[in-house]
Motif scaffolding. Structure first.
Motif, PDB file in Angstrom:
ATOM      1  N   GLY A   1       0.821  -1.212   0.000  1.00 33.84           N
ATOM      2  CA  GLY A   1       0.000   0.000   0.000  1.00 33.84           C
ATOM      3  C   GLY A   1       0.851   1.256   0.000  1.00 33.84           C
TER       4      GLY A   1
ATOM      5  N   GLY B   1      -6.805  -5.026   2.748  1.00 33.67           N
ATOM      6  CA  GLY B   1      -7.057  -5.608   1.430  1.00 33.67           C
ATOM      7  C   GLY B   1      -7.520  -4.606   0.405  1.00 33.67           C
TER       8      GLY B   1
ATOM      9  N   GLY C   1      -5.737  -2.834  -1.271  1.00 28.02           N
ATOM     10  CA  GLY C   1      -4.831  -3.011  -2.413  1.00 28.02           C
ATOM     11  C   GLY C   1      -4.887  -4.422  -2.978  1.00 28.02           C
TER      12      GLY C   1
HETATM   13  C1  5RP Z   1      -3.335  -3.578   0.915  1.00 23.03           C
HETATM   14  C2  5RP Z   1      -3.662  -3.099   2.278  1.00 23.03           C
HETATM   15  C3  5RP Z   1      -3.170  -1.751   2.679  1.00 23.03           C
HETATM   16  O1  5RP Z   1      -2.451  -1.865   3.847  1.00 23.03           O
HETATM   17  C4  5RP Z   1      -4.359  -0.846   2.906  1.00 23.03           C
HETATM   18  O2  5RP Z   1      -5.154  -0.842   1.725  1.00 23.03           O
HETATM   19  C5  5RP Z   1      -3.908   0.571   3.248  1.00 23.03           C
HETATM   20  O3  5RP Z   1      -3.337   1.179   2.133  1.00 23.03           O
HETATM   21  P1  5RP Z   1      -2.759   2.649   2.146  1.00 23.03           P
HETATM   22  O4  5RP Z   1      -1.516   2.655   2.964  1.00 23.03           O
HETATM   23  O5  5RP Z   1      -2.493   2.901   0.666  1.00 23.03           O
HETATM   24  O6  5RP Z   1      -3.820   3.571   2.676  1.00 23.03           O
HETATM   25  O7  5RP Z   1      -4.293  -3.772   3.071  1.00 23.03           O
HETATM   26  O8  5RP Z   1      -3.922  -4.817   0.630  1.00 23.03           O
END
Ligand code: 5RP
Length: 220
Positions: free
Chosen positions: A29, A95, A97
């Protein structure tokens, strides 16, 4: 301070926690990407690094790190990852990402899980963020029907295939009052690979960036 600045601050704080010589799991992420860059700037050299997604693996290599397979390294000392939501019991929704399955594996194999978030991710009840569920493609409509029975509204993440060759259902409109129980229930549905609830294995530490700086919360 805007969200981008908060992510940068919390990424820097997490990089400070990485001691040379440890075995480190790295999540996925945008916050984790900043953490990777902060680690590289600080010259931190873990003994082994395990990535929770192909994208993280690629970014680690670009930043100059060697990446190992989990199977070659064994248990990890520390796992650093972001989240889409976190509550006061250190339970998470992850999740966004799409890397939830490998993230859950790396978290399970780690002695300590440090979750890095900005304060927009802090919620009283999980489920405002649609809950990602990784599903074997042929089970997609079956699992979607089971999610409707749980009072959720599943939406297929269009054009997205996980690193494991599966699809993601994003389940909207769930108010998750009992995360451990729901994680168990969804895990038992045939065709589900992983649900993005991290409640049975919550974070051990949450580093949260807000307007007044970084808050460090430790689970007892
Ligand atoms: C990816 C994840 C990430 O940790 C979650 O989506 C947070 O992302 P970001 O740091 O871009 O806000 O679980 O699968």
């Amino acid at each position: 301070m805007d969200q981008a600045e908060k992510k940068q601050q919390v990424a820097n704080a997490a990089a400070e926690m990485v001691e040379s010589g440890i075995k480190l799991g790295v999540g996925s992420g945008s916050t984790v990407n900043l953490f990777i860059d902060a680690m590289a700037r600080r010259g931190r050299a873990p003994a082994a690094l395990v990535a929770s997604s192909r994208e993280t693996e690629r970014r680690l290599r670009v930043a100059g790190f060697q990446v190992s397979e989990l199977g070659d390294v064994g248990d990890l000392d520390l796992y650093v990852d972001g989240a889409d939501e976190a509550n006061k019991n250190f339970q998470l929704v992850k999740g966004g990402g799409g890397a939830l399955t490998r993230e859950k594996i790396v978290a399970a194999a780690s002695r300590r899980f440090v979750c890095i978030i900005d304060d927009s991710k802090w919620v009283a009840v999980l489920g405002q963020f649609p809950l990602p569920v990784e599903v074997i493609p042929m089970a997609q409509s079956y699992v979607a029907r089971q999610m409707v029975r749980q009072r959720g509204q599943p939406i297929l993440r269009k054009g997205f295939v996980t690193d494991n060759g599966n699809v993601i259902l994003d389940v909207h409109s769930l108010a998750i009052e009992n995360p451990v129980e729901l994680e168990t229930r969804i895990n038992q549905i045939a065709g589900v690979v992983t649900v993005g609830l991290f409640a049975q294995r919550p974070a051990d530490v949450i580093l949260m960036a807000g307007d007044s700086g970084i808050k460090r919360l430790e689970r007892r």
